[in-house]
Scaffold this motif. Structure first.
Motif, PDB file in Angstrom:
ATOM      1  N   PHE A 351       0.736  -1.348  -0.095  1.00  0.00           N
ATOM      2  CA  PHE A 351      -0.187  -0.075  -0.075  1.00  0.00           C
ATOM      3  C   PHE A 351       0.808   1.291   0.036  1.00  0.00           C
ATOM      4  N   GLU A 352       2.022   1.445   0.865  1.00  0.00           N
ATOM      5  CA  GLU A 352       2.698   2.263   0.792  1.00  0.00           C
ATOM      6  C   GLU A 352       3.309   2.346  -0.540  1.00  0.00           C
ATOM      7  N   THR A 353       3.819   1.471  -1.090  1.00  0.00           N
ATOM      8  CA  THR A 353       4.893   1.652  -2.283  1.00  0.00           C
ATOM      9  C   THR A 353       3.795   2.096  -3.312  1.00  0.00           C
ATOM     10  N   LEU A 354       2.432   1.687  -3.426  1.00  0.00           N
ATOM     11  CA  LEU A 354       1.520   2.113  -4.429  1.00  0.00           C
ATOM     12  C   LEU A 354       1.182   3.401  -4.269  1.00  0.00           C
ATOM     13  N   ARG A 355       0.722   4.163  -2.930  1.00  0.00           N
ATOM     14  CA  ARG A 355       0.603   5.404  -2.777  1.00  0.00           C
ATOM     15  C   ARG A 355       1.914   6.378  -3.465  1.00  0.00           C
ATOM     16  N   GLN A 356       2.867   5.811  -2.905  1.00  0.00           N
ATOM     17  CA  GLN A 356       3.944   6.877  -3.507  1.00  0.00           C
ATOM     18  C   GLN A 356       4.279   6.825  -4.940  1.00  0.00           C
ATOM     19  N   SER A 357       3.608   5.478  -5.682  1.00  0.00           N
ATOM     20  CA  SER A 357       3.849   5.283  -7.151  1.00  0.00           C
ATOM     21  C   SER A 357       2.683   6.213  -7.778  1.00  0.00           C
ATOM     22  N   ILE A 358       1.577   6.278  -6.986  1.00  0.00           N
ATOM     23  CA  ILE A 358       0.414   7.012  -7.563  1.00  0.00           C
ATOM     24  C   ILE A 358       0.541   8.475  -7.444  1.00  0.00           C
ATOM     25  N   ASP A 359       1.159   9.075  -6.340  1.00  0.00           N
ATOM     26  CA  ASP A 359       1.753  10.411  -6.029  1.00  0.00           C
ATOM     27  C   ASP A 359       2.527  10.787  -7.101  1.00  0.00           C
ATOM     28  N   LEU A 360       3.705   9.871  -7.568  1.00  0.00           N
ATOM     29  CA  LEU A 360       4.455  10.483  -8.476  1.00  0.00           C
ATOM     30  C   LEU A 360       3.878  10.278 -10.196  1.00  0.00           C
ATOM     31  N   GLN A 361       2.930   9.390 -10.302  1.00  0.00           N
ATOM     32  CA  GLN A 361       2.313   9.492 -11.553  1.00  0.00           C
ATOM     33  C   GLN A 361       1.398  10.715 -11.460  1.00  0.00           C
ATOM     34  N   LEU A 362       0.880  11.218 -10.538  1.00  0.00           N
ATOM     35  CA  LEU A 362       0.047  12.556 -10.376  1.00  0.00           C
ATOM     36  C   LEU A 362       0.943  13.724 -10.825  1.00  0.00           C
ATOM     37  N   GLU A 363       2.090  13.683 -10.138  1.00  0.00           N
ATOM     38  CA  GLU A 363       3.102  14.882 -10.511  1.00  0.00           C
ATOM     39  C   GLU A 363       3.533  14.776 -11.862  1.00  0.00           C
ATOM     40  N   GLN A 364       3.873  13.658 -12.417  1.00  0.00           N
ATOM     41  CA  GLN A 364       4.708  13.371 -13.930  1.00  0.00           C
ATOM     42  C   GLN A 364       3.279  13.949 -14.683  1.00  0.00           C
ATOM     43  N   ALA A 365       2.177  13.272 -14.590  1.00  0.00           N
ATOM     44  CA  ALA A 365       1.126  13.538 -15.630  1.00  0.00           C
ATOM     45  C   ALA A 365       0.591  15.179 -15.551  1.00  0.00           C
ATOM     46  N   ALA A 366       0.459  15.717 -14.386  1.00  0.00           N
ATOM     47  CA  ALA A 366       0.332  17.123 -14.354  1.00  0.00           C
ATOM     48  C   ALA A 366       1.261  17.786 -14.685  1.00  0.00           C
ATOM     49  N   THR A 367       2.838  17.547 -14.729  1.00  0.00           N
ATOM     50  CA  THR A 367       3.899  18.209 -15.007  1.00  0.00           C
ATOM     51  C   THR A 367       3.862  18.199 -16.540  1.00  0.00           C
ATOM     52  N   GLU A 368       3.480  16.823 -17.181  1.00  0.00           N
ATOM     53  CA  GLU A 368       3.558  16.875 -18.677  1.00  0.00           C
ATOM     54  C   GLU A 368       2.471  17.664 -19.316  1.00  0.00           C
ATOM     55  N   LEU A 369       1.277  17.609 -18.534  1.00  0.00           N
ATOM     56  CA  LEU A 369       0.302  18.374 -19.291  1.00  0.00           C
ATOM     57  C   LEU A 369       0.433  19.927 -19.092  1.00  0.00           C
ATOM     58  N   THR A 370       1.131  20.485 -17.929  1.00  0.00           N
ATOM     59  CA  THR A 370       1.470  21.839 -17.898  1.00  0.00           C
ATOM     60  C   THR A 370       2.410  22.246 -18.913  1.00  0.00           C
ATOM     61  N   ASN A 371       3.462  21.537 -19.231  1.00  0.00           N
ATOM     62  CA  ASN A 371       4.390  21.862 -20.154  1.00  0.00           C
ATOM     63  C   ASN A 371       3.989  21.626 -21.590  1.00  0.00           C
ATOM     64  N   ALA A 372       3.064  20.742 -21.859  1.00  0.00           N
ATOM     65  CA  ALA A 372       2.409  20.455 -22.940  1.00  0.00           C
ATOM     66  C   ALA A 372       1.492  21.791 -23.466  1.00  0.00           C
ATOM     67  N   LEU A 373       0.860  22.345 -22.479  1.00  0.00           N
ATOM     68  CA  LEU A 373      -0.239  23.437 -22.944  1.00  0.00           C
ATOM     69  C   LEU A 373       0.845  24.528 -23.084  1.00  0.00           C
ATOM     70  N   ASP A 374       1.895  24.773 -22.299  1.00  0.00           N
ATOM     71  CA  ASP A 374       2.899  25.881 -22.447  1.00  0.00           C
ATOM     72  C   ASP A 374       3.360  25.731 -24.000  1.00  0.00           C
ATOM     73  N   VAL A 375       3.875  24.521 -24.123  1.00  0.00           N
ATOM     74  CA  VAL A 375       4.340  24.359 -25.624  1.00  0.00           C
ATOM     75  C   VAL A 375       3.359  24.529 -26.765  1.00  0.00           C
ATOM     76  N   LEU A 376       2.290  24.248 -26.475  1.00  0.00           N
ATOM     77  CA  LEU A 376       1.255  24.380 -27.595  1.00  0.00           C
ATOM     78  C   LEU A 376       0.841  26.001 -27.661  1.00  0.00           C
ATOM     79  N   THR A 377       0.866  26.770 -26.641  1.00  0.00           N
ATOM     80  CA  THR A 377       0.599  28.213 -26.644  1.00  0.00           C
ATOM     81  C   THR A 377       1.728  28.806 -27.254  1.00  0.00           C
ATOM     82  N   SER A 378       2.821  28.537 -27.081  1.00  0.00           N
ATOM     83  CA  SER A 378       4.158  28.992 -27.635  1.00  0.00           C
ATOM     84  C   SER A 378       4.117  28.384 -29.312  1.00  0.00           C
TER      85      SER A 378
END
Length: 445
Positions: A351-378
Motif C-alpha cells: 500500500f505504501e509503495t502504491l501510494r508513492q507510485s500514484i503520487d509520482l504518477q500524478l506529479e508526472q502527468a500534471a507536469t507533462e500536461l502543464t508543459n504540453a499546454l505551454d508548448v502548445l501556446t508557444s
C-alpha cells in the motif's frame, strides 16, 4: 481533404460492400469494451471465478453416489482355519484352507456423506467470493487500459486528419503561387529560377502529403485494432479536434482519493485474500466432522444364475459420524501459517509503495500536461507569426518588391510551424489522457 476522405470511403463501400460507420470518442471506447477479444477473454475469466464459487459451495452439499458391481471370483480366495473347527479328529496345530466367498458376487450400494463442520471450507467459501471480486476489478482495470489505448489512437487520427487538411491547403496555395509565377515568368516579370524553385517546393510538399496519407491510414488501422473493429471496415470520426477540451482543474486535484485508482482497490482485495488465506491455514488445526451413510444389497452364489434370484440378495445399511482430529503433521501447517503471515505483511507494505507510485504518477502527468499546454501556446503563436510572414512574403513577391527565395523560405518555415503545432496538440492530448488515468477518471462509472 474531408471531401476526399468521404470519396475514398464511398469507394471502399462500393468495392467491399461495407458502409462507413461513424464513431465519436465515447462510441469508439464503448465499441472496444464490447468487442475487444482480450476483454472478452478477461470477462470469461470473471465468469470462471464465479463458477469456482459454485464449485467450492458444492463441497458443503450432500455427496451421493450409487455403485453396482458384479464379479467372478475365478480364483476364490481362501483363509486358514484351525482344522479341529472342521474335523474334531484333526491334530492340534493343523490348519485347513477354507473358501468363504462364492464364485459369483454382486452388490448395489448407495452412499452419501454430508460435511457438518470444516473451518477450511467456510473460509474457502469466503475466499472464493473475494476472488470473484478481484476478478471483477481486474476486468475493470483491463477496461481502463483499453479506454486509454482507444483514446490515444482516436486523438492520433484527429491530429493526422487536421494535418492532412492543412497540407492540402498548402498544396493549393503553393500550386496557385506556381501558376502565378509561371505567368509572371512568361511576361518577363519573374525569372525561370523562381518557377523552378517553386516547382521543387511543390514536389517536396506532394511527397510529404503522400507520406502523411500513409501515416493517416496507419493511424486509422491502429484505431480499428484498438476498437476491435475489422480492418476492412471504413470509419468516420464524429469528433473534431477543436471540440476536445482539457480540464485544467485536474492538474492540481483538490479531492483526490487513492480509492479512485483501480490498482488501489485491487490491492485491497488482494489483502483481503491474504487475510483469508492466513485464517484458512490456521483452521487446519480444527477438527472436521462428517455424516456418512450407506445402504444397499449384496448377493453371492456359486452359479452365476443364482445372483439373479432375489432370495440371494441381502440388505444392509449403515449410518454414522466421522470426526477427523489433526494431531501432528510434521509442523507442515506451522510453516504454511508462517508463509501466509509474511505474504499478508508484504501485501500491506504494498500500500505504501502504491501510494508513492500514484503520487509520482500524478506529479508526472500534471507536469507533462502543464508543459504540453505551454508548448502548445508557444507553437500556436509561432504558427500565427509564420502564417503572417508567408502572407506578407507572397504579397511582396507579387508586387515585385520581394524575392522568390523569401517566399519559399517563408513557406518552409510555415510548414515547420504547422508540424510543430500539431505535434504539440498531440502531446497535449496524450498528456490529458495520462492525467485522466492518473486521477482515476479516464473511465469513471
Amino acid at each position: 481533404m474531408l471531401a476526399m476522405s468521404l470519396l475514398a470511403l464511398l469507394g471502399a463501400f462500393q468495392v467491399k460492400g461495407q458502409s462507413p460507420q461513424t464513431f465519436s470518442l465515447q462510441q469508439s471506447i464503448d465499441h472496444a469494451l464490447r468487442h475487444r477479444a482480450s476483454l472478452q477473454a478477461t470477462r470469461n475469466e470473471e465468469k470462471i471465478a464465479k463458477a469456482r464459487v459454485g464449485e467450492i459451495r458444492a463441497i458443503g452439499l450432500p455427496q451421493i453416489n450409487g455403485v453396482a458391481e458384479v464379479g467372478d471370483n475365478f480364483i476364490v480366495p481362501k483363509s486358514l482355519l484351525p482344522a479341529r473347527l472342521i474335523s474334531p479328529t484333526a491334530q492340534e496345530g493343523e490348519f485347513e484352507a477354507v473358501a468363504f466367498s462364492p464364485a459369483y458376487t454382486a452388490n448395489a450400494t448407495l452412499t452419501g456423506s454430508q460435511l457438518l463442520f470444516d473451518g477450511s471450507y467456510l473460509i474457502g467459501l469466503k475466499a472464493a467470493k473475494t476472488y470473484t471480486e478481484l476478478s471483477r476489478k481486474t476486468t475493470a482495470q483491463s477496461e481502463i487500459e483499453v479506454a486509454e489505448q482507444v483514446s490515444k489512437a482516436y486523438y492520433g487520427v484527429l491530429v493526422n486528419r487536421e494535418r492532412m487538411e492543412l497540407l492540402n491547403q498548402n498544396l493549393a496555395r503553393l500550386d496557385t503561387l506556381l501558376s502565378q509565377t509561371q505567368v509572371m515568368f512568361e511576361n518577363g516579370v519573374a525569372e525561370k529560377l523562381d518557377v523552378d524553385r517553386l516547382r521543387v517546393s511543390l514536389n517536396n510538399l506532394q511527397v510529404e502529403r503522400q507520406r502523411a496519407e500513409r501515416l493517416m491510414e496507419l493511424s486509422e488501422n491502429l484505431l480499428k485494432f484498438q476498437m476491435g473493429l475489422d480492418q476492412k471496415q471504413p470509419i468516420i470520426l464524429a469528433d473534431a479536434l477543436a471540440e476536445v477540451e482539457v480540464d485544467v482543474s485536474k492538474i492540481n486535484p483538490q479531492n483526490f482519493s487513492y480509492a479512485n485508482r483501480i490498482e488501489y482497490s485491487i490491492l485491497e482485495t488482494q489483502r483481503d485474500l491474504a487475510e483469508l488465506d492466513l485464517r484458512n491455514k490456521r483452521s487446519g488445526y480444527l477438527p472436521k466432522l462428517y455424516l456418512n451413510a450407506r445402504y444397499g444389497y449384496n448377493a453371492g452364489n456359486n452359479e452365476f444364475s443364482g445372483i439373479t434370484q432375489s432370495k440371494n440378495w441381502f440388505e444392509f445399511g449403515y449410518v454414522g459420524g466421522q470426526l477427523q482430529v489433526p494431531i501432528f503433521d510434521g509442523l507442515r501447517k506451522h510453516y504454511q501459517i508462517q508463509q501466509a503471515r509474511l505474504t499478508l505483511e508484504n501485501t500491506k507494505y504494498g500500500f505504501e509503495t502504491l501510494r508513492q507510485s500514484i503520487d509520482l504518477q500524478l506529479e508526472q502527468a500534471a507536469t507533462e500536461l502543464t508543459n504540453a499546454l505551454d508548448v502548445l501556446t508557444s507553437q500556436q503563436e509561432n504558427l500565427e507569426l509564420a502564417a503572417e510572414i508567408a502572407r506578407v512574403a507572397k504579397i511582396k513577391f507579387q508586387e515585385g518588391v520581394g524575392s522568390n527565395l523569401e517566399v519559399i523560405t517563408a513557406e518552409t518555415e510555415l510548414r515547420e510551424a504547422q508540424t510543430n503545432y500539431y505535434a504539440a496538440i498531440y502531446d497535449a492530448l496524450i498528456a490529458k489522457v495520462n492525467l485522466d488515468k492518473a486521477t482515476g477518471s479516464l473511465l469513471a462509472k
